[in-house]
Design a protein around this motif. Structure first.
Motif, PDB file in Angstrom:
ATOM      1  N   ALA A  58      34.153  46.709  35.190  1.00  0.00           N
ATOM      2  CA  ALA A  58      34.488  48.117  34.994  1.00  0.00           C
ATOM      3  C   ALA A  58      35.228  48.696  36.196  1.00  0.00           C
ATOM      4  CB  ALA A  58      33.216  48.922  34.725  1.00  0.00           C
ATOM      5  N   LEU A  59      35.109  48.033  37.358  1.00  0.00           N
ATOM      6  CA  LEU A  59      35.780  48.502  38.567  1.00  0.00           C
ATOM      7  C   LEU A  59      37.214  47.980  38.676  1.00  0.00           C
ATOM      8  CD1 LEU A  59      32.905  47.842  41.147  1.00  0.00           C
ATOM      9  CD2 LEU A  59      33.272  49.873  39.708  1.00  0.00           C
ATOM     10  N   ALA A  60      37.575  47.015  37.835  1.00  0.00           N
ATOM     11  CA  ALA A  60      38.863  46.325  37.969  1.00  0.00           C
ATOM     12  C   ALA A  60      40.070  47.256  38.041  1.00  0.00           C
ATOM     13  CB  ALA A  60      39.037  45.312  36.841  1.00  0.00           C
ATOM     14  N   PRO A  61      40.133  48.348  37.257  1.00  0.00           N
ATOM     15  CA  PRO A  61      41.317  49.217  37.334  1.00  0.00           C
ATOM     16  C   PRO A  61      41.545  49.848  38.701  1.00  0.00           C
ATOM     17  CG  PRO A  61      40.075  49.654  35.327  1.00  0.00           C
ATOM     18  CD  PRO A  61      39.215  48.772  36.176  1.00  0.00           C
ATOM     19  N   HIS A  62      40.511  49.856  39.541  1.00  0.00           N
ATOM     20  CA  HIS A  62      40.635  50.497  40.851  1.00  0.00           C
ATOM     21  C   HIS A  62      41.253  49.586  41.914  1.00  0.00           C
ATOM     22  CE1 HIS A  62      38.199  54.005  39.645  1.00  0.00           C
ATOM     23  NE2 HIS A  62      37.477  53.120  38.959  1.00  0.00           N
ATOM     24  N   PHE A  63      41.263  48.293  41.688  1.00  0.00           N
ATOM     25  CA  PHE A  63      41.733  47.358  42.708  1.00  0.00           C
ATOM     26  C   PHE A  63      43.257  47.269  42.709  1.00  0.00           C
ATOM     27  CE2 PHE A  63      37.449  45.552  41.669  1.00  0.00           C
ATOM     28  CZ  PHE A  63      36.848  45.953  42.853  1.00  0.00           C
ATOM     29  N   ASP A  64      43.800  46.905  43.850  1.00  0.00           N
ATOM     30  CA  ASP A  64      45.244  46.780  44.020  1.00  0.00           C
ATOM     31  C   ASP A  64      45.844  45.969  42.866  1.00  0.00           C
ATOM     32  OD1 ASP A  64      47.803  45.472  45.098  1.00  0.00           O
ATOM     33  OD2 ASP A  64      47.325  46.909  46.678  1.00  0.00           O
ATOM     34  N   GLU A  65      46.955  46.458  42.341  1.00  0.00           N
ATOM     35  CA  GLU A  65      47.563  45.838  41.163  1.00  0.00           C
ATOM     36  C   GLU A  65      48.062  44.430  41.420  1.00  0.00           C
ATOM     37  OE1 GLU A  65      50.610  48.518  39.933  1.00  0.00           O
ATOM     38  OE2 GLU A  65      49.203  49.914  38.977  1.00  0.00           O
ATOM     39  N   ARG A  66      48.204  44.053  42.680  1.00  0.00           N
ATOM     40  CA  ARG A  66      48.682  42.704  42.993  1.00  0.00           C
ATOM     41  C   ARG A  66      47.622  41.633  42.735  1.00  0.00           C
ATOM     42  NH1 ARG A  66      50.795  44.096  48.949  1.00  0.00           N
ATOM     43  NH2 ARG A  66      49.040  45.561  48.735  1.00  0.00           N
ATOM     44  N   PHE A  67      46.350  42.036  42.682  1.00  0.00           N
ATOM     45  CA  PHE A  67      45.276  41.062  42.502  1.00  0.00           C
ATOM     46  C   PHE A  67      45.185  40.573  41.063  1.00  0.00           C
ATOM     47  CE2 PHE A  67      43.233  42.917  46.364  1.00  0.00           C
ATOM     48  CZ  PHE A  67      42.980  41.737  47.031  1.00  0.00           C
ATOM     49  N   LEU A  68      44.935  39.277  40.920  1.00  0.00           N
ATOM     50  CA  LEU A  68      44.371  38.729  39.695  1.00  0.00           C
ATOM     51  C   LEU A  68      42.869  38.881  39.848  1.00  0.00           C
ATOM     52  CD1 LEU A  68      44.653  36.940  37.067  1.00  0.00           C
ATOM     53  CD2 LEU A  68      44.177  35.016  38.561  1.00  0.00           C
ATOM     54  N   VAL A  69      42.245  39.646  38.967  1.00  0.00           N
ATOM     55  CA  VAL A  69      40.815  39.948  39.085  1.00  0.00           C
ATOM     56  C   VAL A  69      40.046  39.167  38.023  1.00  0.00           C
ATOM     57  CG1 VAL A  69      39.058  41.751  39.081  1.00  0.00           C
ATOM     58  CG2 VAL A  69      41.360  42.264  39.939  1.00  0.00           C
ATOM     59  N   LEU A  70      39.078  38.383  38.469  1.00  0.00           N
ATOM     60  CA  LEU A  70      38.189  37.658  37.573  1.00  0.00           C
ATOM     61  C   LEU A  70      36.759  38.132  37.800  1.00  0.00           C
ATOM     62  CD1 LEU A  70      39.170  33.864  37.729  1.00  0.00           C
ATOM     63  CD2 LEU A  70      39.565  35.451  35.852  1.00  0.00           C
ATOM     64  N   SER A  71      36.087  38.505  36.730  1.00  0.00           N
ATOM     65  CA  SER A  71      34.673  38.844  36.815  1.00  0.00           C
ATOM     66  C   SER A  71      33.898  37.734  36.124  1.00  0.00           C
ATOM     67  CB  SER A  71      34.398  40.190  36.142  1.00  0.00           C
ATOM     68  OG  SER A  71      33.059  40.585  36.344  1.00  0.00           O
ATOM     69  N   LEU A  72      33.031  37.051  36.864  1.00  0.00           N
ATOM     70  CA  LEU A  72      32.333  35.885  36.353  1.00  0.00           C
ATOM     71  C   LEU A  72      30.910  36.212  35.916  1.00  0.00           C
ATOM     72  CD1 LEU A  72      33.326  33.155  38.987  1.00  0.00           C
ATOM     73  CD2 LEU A  72      34.474  33.742  36.840  1.00  0.00           C
ATOM     74  N   ARG A  73      30.470  35.503  34.900  1.00  0.00           N
ATOM     75  CA  ARG A  73      29.079  35.595  34.455  1.00  0.00           C
ATOM     76  C   ARG A  73      28.275  34.512  35.161  1.00  0.00           C
ATOM     77  NH1 ARG A  73      27.710  34.539  28.225  1.00  0.00           N
ATOM     78  NH2 ARG A  73      28.809  36.548  28.020  1.00  0.00           N
ATOM     79  N   ALA A  74      27.139  34.883  35.716  1.00  0.00           N
ATOM     80  CA  ALA A  74      26.260  33.901  36.349  1.00  0.00           C
ATOM     81  C   ALA A  74      25.795  32.876  35.317  1.00  0.00           C
ATOM     82  CB  ALA A  74      25.062  34.602  36.981  1.00  0.00           C
ATOM     83  N   PRO A  75      25.468  31.668  35.756  1.00  0.00           N
ATOM     84  CA  PRO A  75      25.235  30.576  34.801  1.00  0.00           C
ATOM     85  C   PRO A  75      23.864  30.537  34.146  1.00  0.00           C
ATOM     86  CG  PRO A  75      25.117  29.751  37.040  1.00  0.00           C
ATOM     87  CD  PRO A  75      25.559  31.178  37.137  1.00  0.00           C
ATOM     88  N   PHE A  76      22.872  31.255  34.683  1.00  0.00           N
ATOM     89  CA  PHE A  76      21.511  31.109  34.180  1.00  0.00           C
ATOM     90  C   PHE A  76      21.085  32.351  33.399  1.00  0.00           C
ATOM     91  CE2 PHE A  76      21.785  28.489  38.036  1.00  0.00           C
ATOM     92  CZ  PHE A  76      21.557  27.249  37.454  1.00  0.00           C
ATOM     93  N   GLU A  77      20.728  32.125  32.131  1.00  0.00           N
ATOM     94  CA  GLU A  77      20.384  33.243  31.246  1.00  0.00           C
ATOM     95  C   GLU A  77      18.916  33.616  31.407  1.00  0.00           C
ATOM     96  OE1 GLU A  77      21.535  34.524  26.756  1.00  0.00           O
ATOM     97  OE2 GLU A  77      20.508  32.590  26.946  1.00  0.00           O
ATOM     98  N   MET A  78      18.668  34.913  31.537  1.00  0.00           N
ATOM     99  CA  MET A  78      17.310  35.426  31.601  1.00  0.00           C
ATOM    100  C   MET A  78      16.856  35.911  30.224  1.00  0.00           C
ATOM    101  SD  MET A  78      17.976  37.598  35.109  1.00  0.00           S
ATOM    102  CE  MET A  78      16.322  38.259  35.252  1.00  0.00           C
ATOM    103  N   ALA A  79      17.804  36.531  29.507  1.00  0.00           N
ATOM    104  CA  ALA A  79      17.626  37.037  28.148  1.00  0.00           C
ATOM    105  C   ALA A  79      19.039  37.310  27.640  1.00  0.00           C
ATOM    106  CB  ALA A  79      16.773  38.311  28.139  1.00  0.00           C
ATOM    107  N   PRO A  80      19.218  37.492  26.336  1.00  0.00           N
ATOM    108  CA  PRO A  80      20.583  37.750  25.847  1.00  0.00           C
ATOM    109  C   PRO A  80      21.240  38.917  26.586  1.00  0.00           C
ATOM    110  CG  PRO A  80      19.134  37.283  24.009  1.00  0.00           C
ATOM    111  CD  PRO A  80      18.251  37.382  25.228  1.00  0.00           C
ATOM    112  N   GLY A  81      22.376  38.630  27.229  1.00  0.00           N
ATOM    113  CA  GLY A  81      23.111  39.652  27.972  1.00  0.00           C
ATOM    114  C   GLY A  81      22.691  39.817  29.419  1.00  0.00           C
ATOM    115  N   TYR A  82      21.687  39.081  29.859  1.00  0.00           N
ATOM    116  CA  TYR A  82      21.149  39.228  31.217  1.00  0.00           C
ATOM    117  C   TYR A  82      21.181  37.853  31.908  1.00  0.00           C
ATOM    118  CZ  TYR A  82      19.377  43.610  29.309  1.00  0.00           C
ATOM    119  OH  TYR A  82      19.277  44.836  28.718  1.00  0.00           O
TER     120      TYR A  82
END
Length: 224
Positions: free
Chosen positions: A36-60
């Motif tokens: 959700a913060l991606a629009p604020h970063f310098d436009e030159r960046f390729l922005v990747l937001s990663l999901r952590a690999p271990f699931e605690m519950a659906p969506g977490y």
């Protein structure tokens, strides 16, 4: 890419390999959180937001499990090491998949994501150019694996912490500051009158810091 992700591609001139900014969420969250913060970063960046690999519950999701015991905090070191290795591999994968510049890789993490960002700064500094760590700590399990001091000399760090943080106390931010200062890493430390979150002021300072890293004349000045 092996981890689930969201991407914001650089805006404007794409003739050159873009700098890469990887976002690492906190415990119990997912890739949508910091994206959700991606629009604020310098436009030159390729922005990747990663999901952590271990699931605690659906969506977490988590980067590693941890529990509180009578003798103190216990970290699942197998999960921690698995996540650390996955992040190193995902940096390589992103450079290949998206044509990002492997010499201009930045991490921004919150809470447990900040712990992972600092872990990579300490143990795989050759993969990074800089880190923004918000409300994190240096894990003792990682500090013991630190790379030689001279291999960290190129790094630029911004450590941010809320003085009212009741999840990861600001004392952990001070300890991280001292550790990287002892390693002679170029670093800025900023504290804010807030709890365990990212305020607009923190985001603005992080954006300014990251933007300055793309403009060498401003890089050192951004740490003060």
């Amino acid at each position: 890419m092996n981890l689930t992700y969201l991407v914001r591609r650089p805006i404007g001139d794409t003739t050159h390999r873009p700098p890469l900014l990887i976002l690492l969420h906190g415990l119990g969250s997912n890739e949508e959180d910091l994206f959700a913060l991606a629009p604020h970063f310098d436009e030159r960046f390729l922005v990747l937001s990663l999901r952590a690999p271990f699931e605690m519950a659906p969506g977490y999701y988590r980067w590693f499990d941890r529990s509180e015991t009578p003798s103190g905090r216990v970290i699942d070191q197998q999960e921690l090491e698995a996540s650390r290795k996955m992040l190193i591999q995902e940096i390589n994968n992103a450079a290949m998949a998206f044509g990002a510049d492997p010499r201009q890789v930045y991490l921004m993490g919150f809470s447990q994501g900040a712990m992972m960002a600092l872990a990579l700064a300490l143990t795989a500094p050759q993969k990074l150019r800089g880190v923004v760590a918000v409300a994190g700590r240096v894990l003792p399990e990682i500090a013991r694996l630190a790379a030689p001091q001279d291999s960290l000399s190129h790094l630029r760090l911004l450590i941010q912490h809320g003085t009212q943080d009741d999840v990861v106390p600001v004392s952990e931010g001070y300890a991280a500051r001292e550790l990287f200062a002892d390693l002679h890493v170029m670093m800025g430390f900023r504290e804010y009158p807030t709890g365990h979150n990212i305020t607009p002021d923190m985001l603005a300072d992080a954006c300014d810091f990251l933007r300055a890293q793309l403009d060498p004349a401003q890089s050192v000045e951004s740490l003060h």
